[in-house]
Motif scaffolding. Structure first.
Motif, mmCIF file in Angstrom:
data_model
loop_
_atom_site.group_PDB
_atom_site.id
_atom_site.type_symbol
_atom_site.label_atom_id
_atom_site.label_comp_id
_atom_site.label_asym_id
_atom_site.label_seq_id
_atom_site.Cartn_x
_atom_site.Cartn_y
_atom_site.Cartn_z
ATOM 1 N N ALA A 1164 -15.771 -22.100 -37.470
ATOM 2 C CA ALA A 1164 -17.119 -22.020 -38.029
ATOM 3 C C ALA A 1164 -17.323 -23.018 -39.157
ATOM 4 C CB ALA A 1164 -17.387 -20.602 -38.526
ATOM 5 N N HIS A 1165 -16.229 -23.482 -39.767
ATOM 6 C CA HIS A 1165 -16.325 -24.388 -40.914
ATOM 7 C C HIS A 1165 -15.370 -25.570 -40.736
ATOM 8 C CE1 HIS A 1165 -18.586 -21.233 -42.994
ATOM 9 N NE2 HIS A 1165 -17.646 -20.383 -42.605
ATOM 10 N N ASP A 1166 -15.741 -26.701 -41.361
ATOM 11 C CA ASP A 1166 -14.850 -27.866 -41.281
ATOM 12 C C ASP A 1166 -13.714 -27.785 -42.284
ATOM 13 O OD1 ASP A 1166 -16.407 -28.237 -43.484
ATOM 14 O OD2 ASP A 1166 -17.430 -30.039 -42.754
ATOM 15 N N ASP A 1336 -25.482 -27.512 -36.700
ATOM 16 C CA ASP A 1336 -26.029 -26.572 -35.718
ATOM 17 C C ASP A 1336 -25.342 -25.222 -35.879
ATOM 18 O OD1 ASP A 1336 -27.081 -25.230 -33.606
ATOM 19 O OD2 ASP A 1336 -26.151 -26.451 -32.023
ATOM 20 N N THR A 1337 -26.022 -24.302 -36.531
ATOM 21 C CA THR A 1337 -25.444 -22.967 -36.764
ATOM 22 C C THR A 1337 -26.112 -21.908 -35.887
ATOM 23 O OG1 THR A 1337 -26.989 -22.649 -38.602
ATOM 24 C CG2 THR A 1337 -24.798 -23.510 -39.135
ATOM 25 N N ARG A 1338 -26.942 -22.362 -34.954
ATOM 26 C CA ARG A 1338 -27.588 -21.392 -34.061
ATOM 27 C C ARG A 1338 -26.538 -20.732 -33.163
ATOM 28 N NH1 ARG A 1338 -31.296 -25.046 -30.758
ATOM 29 N NH2 ARG A 1338 -29.437 -26.341 -30.954
ATOM 30 N N HIS A 1339 -26.779 -19.513 -32.824
ATOM 31 C CA HIS A 1339 -25.935 -18.738 -31.899
ATOM 32 C C HIS A 1339 -24.498 -18.592 -32.409
ATOM 33 C CE1 HIS A 1339 -29.358 -19.754 -29.457
ATOM 34 N NE2 HIS A 1339 -28.990 -21.031 -29.321
ATOM 35 N N MET A 1340 -24.257 -18.886 -33.713
ATOM 36 C CA MET A 1340 -22.888 -18.755 -34.232
ATOM 37 C C MET A 1340 -22.623 -17.313 -34.653
ATOM 38 S SD MET A 1340 -21.921 -22.160 -36.462
ATOM 39 C CE MET A 1340 -20.831 -21.158 -37.450
#
Length: 1483
Positions: A1164-1166, A1336-1340
């Motif tokens: 979810a994160h770099d 793009d954080t949609r659907h996460m």
């Protein structure tokens, strides 16, 4: 022995401590941020000082906790008020600053942020230092603070205050007659003195009193010291507080004497007070408790009489020092003759008869006390005795004063030349010479310091010589103890020594004999050369046998005599002293000359393959140390044992760590020769004068017009590279302005008057740009020049500009800013602008040198001009051999190729005879056949004014058309006369270059031996010579003798190179007419990353030996070019470390390239900081001292690696790093158990320590911080910067968050890390390669991993699912199953049985309890190699067996870099330098 770790509080203790509770109430960062902190209460400071500091006797642990809680930054300094602050408040600040120095973290930043109160604070410190109401312990603490101040002269705030204490007005404290004597010799000081007195009269009483206090401070402090020293009795109890105060005072005096700015006026004040004489006569000097005091005093005495003119700063030669000595003696003789008839005989003697201590004592002892006083007063050493008053001074003092002042000075250089360079057993295990115990940083030591400034080059070299020698000795002791303990020497029944174990680095001797003792050279008393033969049996594994057979000429080995007293079967006990257990009697060093062949001749090194020897017995010819041999033989004659009849073990060392003898020899050679450092560098190296004096803008002979070659990609790039300049295009038509360009910069005019400067300012800010065309080099594709493709930034261009000009260039290159590209472009531009000049490239590591070399090869640099010295060329990723012999072979092969081309040319021209036989015949052929044809052709095709030439003329008349039939056709396109003529000229240049090269290669026909040819290549042919700093130190003598010359030096990784190893490459050539030909010195490095490795804590902390010359130059204020745009990492990752640099931004591609725009699949994160709690109640563990491990983090890291591999991440794009050596081994073992042999997962690219990974990078980094009790050495911000800057796309850190987030030094990075969830957030439905955009954080809907067992179970089940899918869809019939994941174990109250705790309710195969046991194996147990992990099938237990030191076997997955990890912990820096040998951390 006191446990050095007792002062390290655990995180639990910190949280429950009263200090933490007070911090939470009054000054915690959280309160400061929210503005809810309580109002300042002086009583809190008083209470803390009395209870937590004073009552605990300045306990390191309590002070550490106060400093860690940010007591200074948040409470003490913001609330310090002049006139209101008590001694307790001031002393609390002093304690915090001292603690910061002990921890080696930035100390003065808090004062810089609010500097107005500092003068008042410093004045209060000075007053308290003289106040008898304070205890001696408090006075010692204040002295420590003053020492730190005088060692921080580069800080403006500090320097302004301390300089007043040591400036000219302090001469008010010396005898008026002596002052007048100095004024007579130096009239300028008399003028200044009168001016000071004049100004004093204008001051009011308060200001004058303040000045007089500062001027008298050191005189009063010296009186206070004498008072305390006199209180120490000759016998009986002695207060250690008094001893420590005296030691610290002498340290302060030595520091003042060892820096010219503080010494210039203070030396006379100290001499006037006779500090050295009084201290030598003190009772403490004669007591055993005064051993350190005595050693410190010897250092002070050395610097008090150092060979320097205090007033001018000029170094004094031996001859000048002898003159000064003779002047003193003769002036005393004249005085004696005139005024003291009792010394009549003395006054008429020659100087050589009376200048020894014995002779002087003999002449002065009969004199009365008063007479001695009168002589001393006549010499202006003491005030004149008053008539009728009793004698004030004791006779012993007067006698010592006169004798010590006039005795002959011993020659330090002579003693140095007679010193054996190899340490013996007496030095190696003498802890007074080489400290072994953990050095906490609190006590002072009798060691030289490498600070900012040095008195002379001799002082510079001597300090480095002593420290380098001691540091090497410390490393040798570690190696000897490690190898010999593994060999398990036992006493056999017949009394001989037998071995129950084995060691990779040591072998029993089967024979030893001295074969040559050469006669001494003229003027020497030791043999010129001593050689011996050493025979061993190499009954070893092929790899280790090859290591022994590969020992090179000049490698250092040690011959050891063991006489064990322990019976067979006795195990070595690491907790007991080493020597009694193994019976070590003697250690002597030797240098390998070579291995002997079957005929008893030394096998020479060279390009020829070595002969294969039969059997396992090998004999080495070695050189022994002639100085040591002479001493040993003298002792043998006097009845001692013959050491050379007793050796039974030979020990070798890793070549990388074994250069100490060559470096010491080199330093000694430099001290014996007149070091000719370029004038423009001399003062900067010593730390004086204008720090910017060597910057190109201030250098004479600046080159205004230079060819920038392929630096710029276009005219737009050029204009963008000089934003502050106006660009004048000499070619007005813009489309014709194509690279390469010649740039003309305006000349510097430093002395312009203001009006003139205003008039010329526009002219000074303009650059003339002139494009030029590189002449056609020939018709073949390979003839076209290689060009640079990098779009350099304006800062990089400034660095290139500085490097092309004469002078000193310092380039600070943060991670990913293209340091190597800048270096390569500088080298290329110098090569093209100054083809006659030679450039020396020096780096710290072979890896960096190879990276540099590979990039140079990609530019337009002729291959024949490149040479790679040393043995690292094997790692070059090219089939070409750039070593000396490889270049010789290249030249010989190239010669044959070129002669074949000559033969082809001859054939094409129809010339008879054998002209291609040698370079000489080819030269004649060119002159009489080729060049004549070309001249004829040019005369025919040359255009006359007004004449029109047919286009076909060039093609028809060109004489070499047939030769160029192999070139791309058509050769002449026939479009225009100019184009065809240019092609013809290019063809001729191609031919001419063939003959030019053959002329250069002609010497190789005359020189027949490989050695002569390689020497010629080094001296004449090569233009760019590359070597490591180690090789430069090893081969300096050979290079100088060979006549090696160079004009420029470029050093990469400068901040990682020891001071002395940076200095030696400056002097690899003899001066020309007394001057150095060095024109440019370019140092590229990053002082914000890790410094050179120093293994001994005392040398690292107290002596500051880890400071590189690059870092010292930055501290001195030498101008730097700071590269300001990184292109390695995502901008979010770069934010974790760019706060440490000036204006570090990002290159455009970091935002534009697809790899940076796409998110890391499955995460979810770099970047993320993952909080790892205890596993089975255990956080960090220590199976061996300072061998830190954390099983929970190791399993978590490996679990994430396996998860990444299951998503499809390539293993070579993932590296696992950790801050400790122990954790590195644990992670490797976990990988071996979990996935190392699984073809679907495998191993990551690297598993190593942060320190070892400096200079490398990878796309994804998994980082384990290990510690859960104390922050440890990550508190060194330089290590944090390295750790944060290794990743390009993803960084995942596993740590105990509650511990690290409260550390003040780490807050800029950890404040960013804790803004994200502290539990790992996964997106397991994604796969590699990436497709999702970063934003793009949609659907996460991330899966939140609760802890390590959860992660392990999740990966296990994920693997099982994927395996099942592959078996059903692809028909796999031999699956690779994973081992069961680790399981949390619960211990029920009152019950010792372990109950497995399920992670998920989902049914799974039966779980195995997972525990870690660490057992030690014997040093010689070859049945179980240390470090190998094994699985007990019935228990599922990972059993790690690790011998302390873990060096005798190769670690799996280590590659060459970690082949022998015995010393690798040292790269962990301040902590864990050698986890086993007992060097704990700096909390």
């Amino acid at each position: 022995m006191v446990n050095p770790k007792k002062g390290v509080p655990t995180v639990e203790q910190i949280q429950s401590d009263v200090i933490t509770q007070l911090a939470e109430q009054f000054w915690s960062p959280r309160l400061q941020a929210t503005g809810t902190a309580s109002k300042f209460k002086p009583v809190v400071v008083e209470d803390i000082y009395k209870k937590e500091i004073l009552q605990t006797k300045f306990s390191t642990r309590r002070v550490m906790m106060l400093e860690f809680s940010q007591y200074l930054e948040s409470y003490l300094w913001p609330n310090y008020r002049e006139g209101q602050a008590t001694y307790s408040h001031m002393l609390s600040i002093v304690c915090m600053i001292n603690e910061k120095f002990r921890e080696r973290v930035p100390a003065w930043e808090v004062f810089k942020s609010a500097p107005t109160s500092f003068p008042a604070f410093f004045r209060q410190v000075l007053k308290a230092s003289l106040d008898d109401s304070l205890s001696l312990r408090e006075h010692t603490v204040l002295l420590r603070f003053i020492v730190h101040c005088f060692n921080s002269l580069e800080v403006d705030l500090i320097r302004e205050q301390v300089q007043r204490l040591v400036s000219l007005p302090i001469w008010a404290n010396i005898l008026p007659a002596r002052r007048d004597e100095i004024f007579k010799a130096h009239p300028k000081y008399k003028k200044f003195w009168n001016l000071i007195k004049k100004n004093d009269k204008k001051l009011d009483e308060v200001a004058l009193k303040k000045l007089q206090f500062e001027r008298r401070f050191f005189a009063q402090l010296i009186d206070k010291f004498f008072n305390i020293l006199s209180q120490i009795p000759a016998k009986g109890e002695v207060g250690w507080d008094k001893v420590h105060y005296c030691e610290r005072f002498i340290e302060l005096m030595t520091d003042l004497e060892a820096q010219l700015p503080t010494r210039r006026f203070f030396n006379i004040v100290m001499d006037n007070a006779h500090v050295v004489v009084r201290s030598r006569l003190s009772k403490l000097f004669k007591r055993k408790e005064g051993k350190l005091f005595k050693e410190l005093l010897e250092m002070l005495q050395f610097y008090a009489g150092f060979e320097i003119n205090d007033q001018t700063g000029e170094a004094l030669t031996d001859h000048e020092m002898t003159d000064i000595h003779y002047d003193r003696i003769t002036s005393l003789q004249k005085a004696a003759f005139k005024h003291f008839p009792e010394l009549y005989k003395f006054s008429l003697s020659n100087v050589a008869n009376i200048d020894t201590r014995e002779s002087l004592t003999k002449h002065f002892t009969p004199l009365s006390n008063r007479k001695l006083h009168e002589i001393a007063a006549y010499l202006n050493l003491l005030p004149h005795p008053e008539e009728g008053k009793d004698n004030v001074y004791e006779t012993d003092f007067l006698l010592e004063l006169l004798v010590s002042r006039h005795e002959r000075r011993p020659s330090q250089l002579q003693a140095l030349n007679e010193m054996p360079l190899y340490p013996t057993e007496q030095i190696i295990w003498d802890e007074n010479i080489v400290p072994t115990e953990y050095y906490s940083g609190e006590d002072c030591l009798a060691l030289p310091k490498l600070n900012l400034q040095f008195l002379t080059l001799h002082d510079y070299l001597l300090r480095n010589f002593n420290l380098f020698r001691l540091e090497s000795t410390y490393e040798i002791r570690q190696d000897v103890e490690d190898a010999i303990s593994r060999m398990k020497p036992w006493r056999a029944e017949d009394g001989n020594c037998i071995f129950g174990g084995w060691a990779r680095m040591a072998l029993p001797l089967t024979g030893f004999s001295v074969v040559e003792v050469a006669k001494p050279n003229v003027g020497e008393n030791h043999p010129a050369r001593v050689r011996a033969d050493v025979t061993v049996t190499l009954n070893l594994r092929p790899g280790i046998k090859n290591e022994w057979e590969s020992m090179r000429k000049h490698d250092v080995a040690f011959l050891i005599s063991l006489r064990p007293s322990t019976p067979i079967g006795t195990n070595y006990d690491y907790s007991k002293p080493f020597i009694p257990q193994v019976g070590l009697a003697y250690v002597r060093g030797c240098e390998i000359e070579g291995m002997l062949d079957e005929n008893g001749k030394v096998i020479e090194e060279g390009p020829d393959p070595k002969p294969e020897l039969k059997g396992e017995i090998r004999t080495y010819r070695v050189w022994l140390d002639p100085n040591q041999y002479q001493q040993d033989m003298t002792n043998t004659v006097n009845g001692a044992e013959d050491v050379y009849e007793t050796f039974n073990v030979i020990l070798r060392r890793k070549p990388k760590e074994n250069n100490f003898k060559a470096v010491l020899e080199t330093i000694r050679d430099l001290m014996n020769t007149e070091c000719v450092v370029p004038d423009w560098l001399h003062d900067i190296i010593l730390g004086y004068g204008d720090p910017g004096a060597a910057h190109y803008s201030k250098m004479e002979g600046q080159i205004h017009k230079l060819d920038w070659n392929d630096t710029f990609l276009s005219i737009d790039h050029l204009e963008a590279s000089f934003p502050d300049y106006r660009i004048k295009l000499l070619e007005e038509e813009r489309r014709k302005n194509r690279p390469p360009f010649r740039l003309t910069f305006p000349p510097n005019r430093p002395n312009l008057k203001r009006k003139d400067s205003e008039v010329d300012s526009e002219e000074e800010k303009s650059i003339e740009v002139e494009p030029h065309i590189i002449p056609n080099r020939g018709p073949y594709p390979y003839s076209r020049p290689k060009v640079n493709s990098i779009l350099f930034t304006p800062t990089q261009v400034e660095a290139i500009r500085a490097g092309m000009q004469h002078g000193l260039t310092l380039v600070v290159g943060p991670p990913g800013t293209g340091k190597t590209d800048v270096a390569v472009q500088i080298i290329s531009n110098i090569y093209h602008n100054f083809p006659e000049q030679r450039t020396l490239i020096v780096t710290h590591s072979n890896q960096a040198l190879n990276q540099l070399f590979e990039k140079i090869m990609a530019l337009d640099v002729d291959e024949r001009h490149l040479l790679r010295m040393g043995h690292g060329e094997e790692a070059l990723e090219t089939e070409k051999d750039f070593s000396r012999y490889g270049r010789v072979n290249y030249v010989l092969a190239q010669r044959l190729e070129l002669l074949q081309e000559v033969a082809r040319l001859q054939s094409s021209l129809g010339v008879q005879g054998d002209v291609s036989y040698t370079c000489e015949t080819a030269g004649h052929f060119y002159l009489y056949q080729v060049f004549s044809r070309w001249e004829e052709f040019i005369s025919k095709v040359k255009v006359k004014p007004g004449e029109v030439v047919d286009v076909k003329t060039v093609k028809e008349l060109f004489p070499f058309t047939k030769f160029f039939e192999t070139a791309p056709q058509p050769l002449f396109k026939g479009k225009s006369y100019e184009e065809d003529l240019d092609t013809a000229e290019g063809c001729f240049r191609h031919i001419k270059r063939i003959f030019t090269q053959l002329e250069e290669f002609r010497a190789f026909e005359l020189l027949r031996s490989g050695a002569d040819r390689s020497k010629y290549l080094l001296i004449k042919e090569a233009k760019i010579i590359a070597m490591t700093c180690t090789h430069a130190a090893l081969k300096r003598r050979d290079l100088v003798e060979a006549g090696f010359k160079y004009d420029n030096i470029l050093m990469e990784e400068s901040a990682q190179i020891l001071e002395i190893e940076t200095f030696i490459p400056l002097l690899l050539q003899n001066p020309e007419d007394g001057f150095s030909r060095l024109k440019r010195w370019i140092m590229i490095g990053d002082h914000h990353q890790l410094p050179p490795v120093i293994k001994n804590m005392a040398f690292q902390k107290f002596s500051n030996m880890e400071q590189s010359l690059f870092t010292r130059c930055v501290r001195l204020g030498v101008p730097t070019v700071d590269l300001d745009a990184q292109g390695r990492a995502r901008s979010s990752l770069a934010n974790l470390y760019n706060w440490r640099y000036k204006r570090l931004g990002n290159l455009p591609h970091v935002m534009l390239w697809p790899e940076f725009q796409l998110a890391n699949p499955g995460f979810a994160h770099d970047f993320q900081l993952i909080d790892v709690q205890d596993f089975n109640g255990v956080g960090e563990s220590e199976p061996n001292p300072y061998f830190y491990q954390n099983l929970a983090e190791a399993e978590y890291v490996v679990g994430v690696f396996m998860y990444m591999r299951l998503l499809g991440y390539p293993a070579e794009k993932i590296s696992i790093l950790t801050t400790y050596n122990g954790q590195k081994h644990l992670i490797r073992d976990v990988i071996a158990q979990r996935c190392g042999y699984n073809p679907f997962i495998g191993r990551p690219s690297k598993v190593t320590t942060v320190d070892r990974y400096q200079g490398q990078q990878n796309d994804y980094i998994l980082l384990s911080l290990v510690r859960t009790r104390a922050v440890g050495h990550l508190r060194d911000v330089r290590r944090l910067i390295v750790a944060m800057s290794r990743a390009r796309l993803g960084l995942y850190i596993f740590a105990r968050v509650s511990l690290f987030q409260n550390c003040f030094e780490l807050t800029p990075a950890f404040n960013q890390l804790v803004t994200r969830p502290l539990k790992l957030c996964l997106l397991p439905n994604e796969v590699y390669p990436p497709v999702r955009k970063v934003d793009d954080t949609r659907h996460m809907r991330p899966l939140v991993v609760e802890d390590m067992p959860h992660m392990a179970q999740f990966v296990y089940e994920m693997y099982q699912r994927q395996l099942h899918t592959m078996m059903t869809t692809r028909g796999f019939d031999r699956p690779f199953y994973l081992k069961q994941p680790p399981v949390e174990q619960l211990t029920m109250p009152g019950d010792q049985t372990e109950v497995p705790m399920e992670i998920t309710p989902k049914p799974a195969p039966p779980k195995k309890a997972y525990t870690v046991t660490v057992t030690e194996v014997g040093a010689g147990d070859t049945s179980k190699e240390p470090g190998s992990g094994e699985v007990t099938p019935d228990a599922g237990t990972l059993k790690m067996e690790r011998h302390p030191g873990a060096s005798d076997t190769e670690d799996e997955d280590s590659g060459k870099e970690d082949e022998d990890s015995k010393m690798e912990g040292v790269e962990d820096g301040a902590e864990g330098s050698n986890q086993v040998k007992g060097e704990p951390e700096n909390a």
